[in-house]
Design an enzyme around this catalytic site. Structure first.
Site, PDB file in Angstrom:
ATOM      1  N   ASP A  84     -17.361   2.291 -12.023  1.00  0.00           N
ATOM      2  CA  ASP A  84     -16.961   3.290 -13.055  1.00  0.00           C
ATOM      3  C   ASP A  84     -18.199   4.231 -12.762  1.00  0.00           C
ATOM      4  O   ASP A  84     -18.203   5.232 -13.468  1.00  0.00           O
ATOM      5  CB  ASP A  84     -16.803   3.023 -14.226  1.00  0.00           C
ATOM      6  CG  ASP A  84     -15.436   2.577 -14.614  1.00  0.00           C
ATOM      7  OD1 ASP A  84     -14.599   2.977 -14.031  1.00  0.00           O
ATOM      8  OD2 ASP A  84     -15.379   1.168 -15.326  1.00  0.00           O
ATOM      9  N   CYS A  85     -19.358   3.704 -12.142  1.00  0.00           N
ATOM     10  CA  CYS A  85     -20.421   4.532 -12.279  1.00  0.00           C
ATOM     11  C   CYS A  85     -20.847   5.155 -11.083  1.00  0.00           C
ATOM     12  O   CYS A  85     -22.089   5.809 -10.849  1.00  0.00           O
ATOM     13  CB  CYS A  85     -21.674   3.551 -12.844  1.00  0.00           C
ATOM     14  SG  CYS A  85     -21.283   2.999 -14.399  1.00  0.00           S
TER      15      CYS A  85
END
Ligand code: BGC
Ligand code: NOJ
Length: 819
Positions: free
Chosen positions: A491-492
């Site tokens: 997600d990063c």
């Protein structure tokens, strides 16, 4: 050091001192009513949705940590030399010195027992099957030789239902709290907002007459007192306060006289009750208590509570009976056979919503997360997995992409974290394939499922899979690799975000839609699930589609070979400028775990030695005593073109933390190479039971996986954070059950393919599968790491290593000789 021990016989973890290095919690409830319950009776409960239907209040980020719960206070008036005092039998909130303390966290229940100055206390807390309530059975026993007079006070603080508003909207909240009281105070009803749009209330009741009650927090505690010094308990007399606004609570005051040696039990029920819209009221301003009365009637005696607990135990016994392990390595056996599966049930139920690290107000069910959670859950209750798949699929968009999360109450996708995580679509294929391999139920593919929760846009589930499969093909970048969109599994890795504004969401912002940034990980996932999709097509008469899928998979492998290999390992991605990420050319972030694990899991590079090279590089550059870190070197500076990954200080979370979720991918990849010793080593390094002795550093529960353990660049390398709600649960279960112990459901039956350390000489697995029990003994006297020499089924030689589907309700004995 250790703070307790496993009791394998009773499937409990026994905590032997209350001051654990962090609250060690359990989950009560496995259907729709849930409670979080810590080893000092802290926590809260809710019905279905941790944000919208919260029964009791909990303050996050509190000081001290874990204040607030279902508390009991005891006021022992003393006898003999002992002049009596007030204490907390669960240690918190008063931190009373205890002569004895123990907390047993079991499957869906917890028991706290303690004693002080000859008074023994025990509390058994659980959510009974089929009802929307917590039961707390409390027993007091006089272990002294003189009579005791005890005043017991219960305490819960009600949440005004919407947990987010409850913590923020005080100008309104301080005026809306309402209660009703019945049976002289033994039944306390919390009915805030019931007069208007709610048709539900909470009840907190005890099965005996009370000496008094309180429902107003300030009256009970005193305005300047905390939970650790409740004024009323010290005075020894309830005030019979009736809350009006401010903060409604529920407290019973019970006088208990105990002769020497005598014990008495009480049943406290904390329940959620609902009425049909037209039956809300008994009369003006008096709520219809029928549902509450029926519930309390049912649990009005200690025997009834015991019976409900026994049913819960039977339920878990039968669930866990579906997959059991017996081996010399007890740590592995108890994790794989009990605790890992238990955690899978919890992640299935909670997704990423409510834990001691997730507030329950932010994140709902995740499209990616919930699909992955299925992998570790589907063998337990396949019918619920089926329902979940259909719910998730309904939040998919017609083009195959998806809302990243949806609300459990409405089951509708929401935009809180947006969409455009380009790995999302593929996880649906994972979930569906796992379900079909478990059950053989191809019928699920014919179910009509809406797109974007819009009935008018319904298509069969198969069409959803097709759109999922096509999505990365239709959304490929300059090298032919899948575009990453907002992010992929990581997600990063926000390659189109380019954020320089504090507080801006890395996940929903796209300041620069490059149409260029690509993900090698998504390519790996595609190559892993593509063959399952093709197989599903072939088995349902879609031959052409199967051939098309196989061609696309072959094409993707070729693309990864051409553009996804860096010389000694697989690349991670290309950024918005087309620059490599996860390459020796990079200053930081030269090598990443995810693409290497997935590519090898998918079989890329197995023939030409690159798979081995990639995993050797992972070991060399990323391994640590506590697991494999996400990448190296950690990013020292913020990179606007990379996003959140570079926002974390080195060694934490996605910036080179040990992100446990992806470690099992390497474990599985190692089994593809047949390296059983290394596979098992990567398994044990993140497995909590192996770190029980090291609890001061690890800090979190030794019976559940954590999302992250601080990496080698962090100050407290080895410290865990974010236990319980993590994809680690499902993936580690898959890695140990399917790939190490090697009992893996495939389309035609149970595939037997162990890959273990050569020192593991024997183990047994029992597996319930499509209507029969398989009792499998694996004999590795040969001391190999992989390879099956022979299999016998019920005494007869068996060809190949796929056990057939017996579906005859019988037990079948299988002997596997490795060699
Ligand atoms: C975390 C991720 C998480 C994401 C959810 C990030 O801050 O680092 O692990 O999945 O938030 O939106
Ligand atoms: C946690 C999220 O729940 C999961 O979906 C994601 O893959 C990992 N973080 C990695 O960023």
């Amino acid at each position: 050091m250790k703070y307790g021990h496993f009791d394998d016989e009773s499937r409990e973890y026994v905590i032997t001192r209350p001051d654990t290095p962090y609250p060690w919690i359990n989950y009560l409830g496995c259907e729709d009513f849930f409670g979080l319950f810590s080893n000092t009776s802290g926590g809260y409960c809710f019905y279905r949705d941790a944000r919208m239907l919260r029964l009791t209040r909990y303050r996050y980020n509190n000081v001290p940590t874990d204040t607030g719960g279902r508390y009991f206070y005891l006021r022992d008036s003393g006898a003999g030399n002992y002049s009596g005092d007030v204490w907390s039998p669960s240690w918190m909130p008063m931190k009373s010195a205890l002569d004895r303390y123990e907390c047993r966290h079991g499957m869906g229940y917890s028991k706290i027992s303690s004693a002080r100055n000859g008074l023994a206390f025990s509390q058994t807390s659980f959510v009974p099957l089929g009802d929307k309530c917590e039961i707390h059975k409390v027993t007091l026993k006089n272990e002294s030789s003189a009579e005791k007079n005890v005043d017991m006070f219960s305490f819960v603080e009600f949440c005004l239902w919407n947990a987010n508003d409850d913590m923020t909207n005080f100008q309104r909240n301080f005026s809306i709290g309402e209660v009703e009281i019945e049976n002289g105070g033994s039944r306390i009803f919390h009915k805030t907002e019931y007069r208007e749009r709610r048709n539900h209330y909470a009840v907190w009741a005890v099965n005996v007459p009370v000496a008094g009650f309180d429902t107003d927090r300030q009256t009970f505690l005193g305005l300047y007192n905390g939970f650790d010094s409740p004024q009323t308990v010290f005075v020894g007399k309830a005030n019979n306060s009736v809350a009006s606004g401010w903060s409604p609570i529920g407290s019973h005051h019970i006088n208990v006289k105990l002769a020497a040696g005598e014990s008495k039990s009480f049943v406290f029920v904390l329940g959620y009750c609902e009425n049909p819209e037209d039956q809300k009221w008994e009369k003006q301003s008096v709520i219809n208590k029928k549902p509450a009365n029926a519930l309390l009637e049912k649990y009005s005696t200690p025997e009834a509570a015991d019976k409900a607990l026994a049913s819960l135990n039977d339920y878990w016994k039968s669930l866990l009976g579906r997959f059991t392990v017996n081996a010399e390595d007890k740590k592995m056996a108890r994790m794989a056979g009990v605790w890992n599966q238990y955690q899978c049930m919890v992640t299935f139920n909670m997704s990423r919503s409510a834990s001691y690290f997730e507030s329950g107000i932010g994140r709902g069910m995740g499209f990616r997360d919930s699909n992955q959670d299925l992998l570790g859950f589907v063998h337990l209750v396949p019918e619920r997995a089926r329902e979940r798949i259909l719910d998730i699929a309904a939040t998919q968009f017609p083009d195959g992409s998806a809302y990243h999360q949806y609300q459990p109450l409405t089951k509708r996708g929401n935009n809180d974290i947006g969409s455009g995580f380009n790995d999302d679509p593929l996880w649906l294929i994972f979930g569906v394939a796992a379900y079909i391999k478990e059950t053989g139920d191809y019928g699920i593919l014919d179910e009509m499922v809406p797109f974007d929760n819009n009935e008018a846009l319904s298509e069969t589930l198969f069409v959803h899979l097709k759109r999922s499969f096509e999505y990365p093909i239709k959304n490929a970048g300059p090298h032919g690799l899948p575009l990453i969109g907002r992010a992929d599994w990581n997600d990063c890795l926000n390659l189109n975000c380019f954020s320089s504004t504090p507080g801006e969401s890395f996940q929903t912002t796209a300041n620069f839609e490059s149409g260029i940034a690509e993900s090698v990980l998504i390519a790996g996932i595609f190559v892993f699930v593509g063959p399952d999709y093709a197989e599903i097509c072939r088995r349902t008469g879609r031959k052409e589609e199967a051939e098309y899928a196989e061609k696309e998979v072959a094409k993707m492998i070729e693309t990864v070979n051409q553009h996804g290999w860096d010389g000694d390992w697989f690349l991670r991605a290309y950024d918005a400028y087309g620059k490599k990420i996860g390459s020796r050319e990079c200053e930081d972030g030269k090598i990443f775990i995810e693409s290497n694990g997935f590519a090898v899991m998918a079989g890329i590079g197995l023939e030409d030695g690159r798979a081995k090279k990639a995993l050797d590089s992972v070991k060399q550059h990323l391994d640590s005593p506590y697991g494999i870190v996400l990448q190296q070197p950690a990013y020292k500076n913020y990179h606007i073109e990379l996003g959140e990954i570079s926002s974390y200080p080195p060694g934490y979370k996605e910036n080179a933390g040990i992100f446990c979720h992806n470690n099992p991918w390497v474990t599985i990849a190692e089994t593809k190479l047949g390296r059983g010793t290394r596979a098992f080593e990567t398994y044990t390094k993140i497995c909590p039971a192996y770190r029980e002795d090291d609890s001061d550093l690890r800090r979190l529960e030794p019976y559940v996986y954590a999302q992250m353990v601080a990496g080698k660049d962090a100050v407290r390398h080895g410290e865990a954070k974010n236990s319980w709600l993590t994809g680690t649960a499902a993936w580690t279960f898959v890695s140990i059950a399917h790939y190490i112990l090697g009992v893996r459901p495939v389309f035609d039956g149970l595939l037997i393919e162990p890959c273990i350390p050569s020192t593991m000489k024997e183990y047994t697995v029992t597996r319930y599968y499509r209507g029969a029990d398989y009792h499998i003994t694996v004999d590795n006297s040969a001391g190999v790491e992989k390879g099956v020499k022979s299999i016998t089924v019920d005494g007869n030689a068996h060809n190949g290593n796929v056990l057939p589907v017996f579906a005859d309700g019988k037990v079948h004995k299988i002997t596997v000789i490795m060699g």
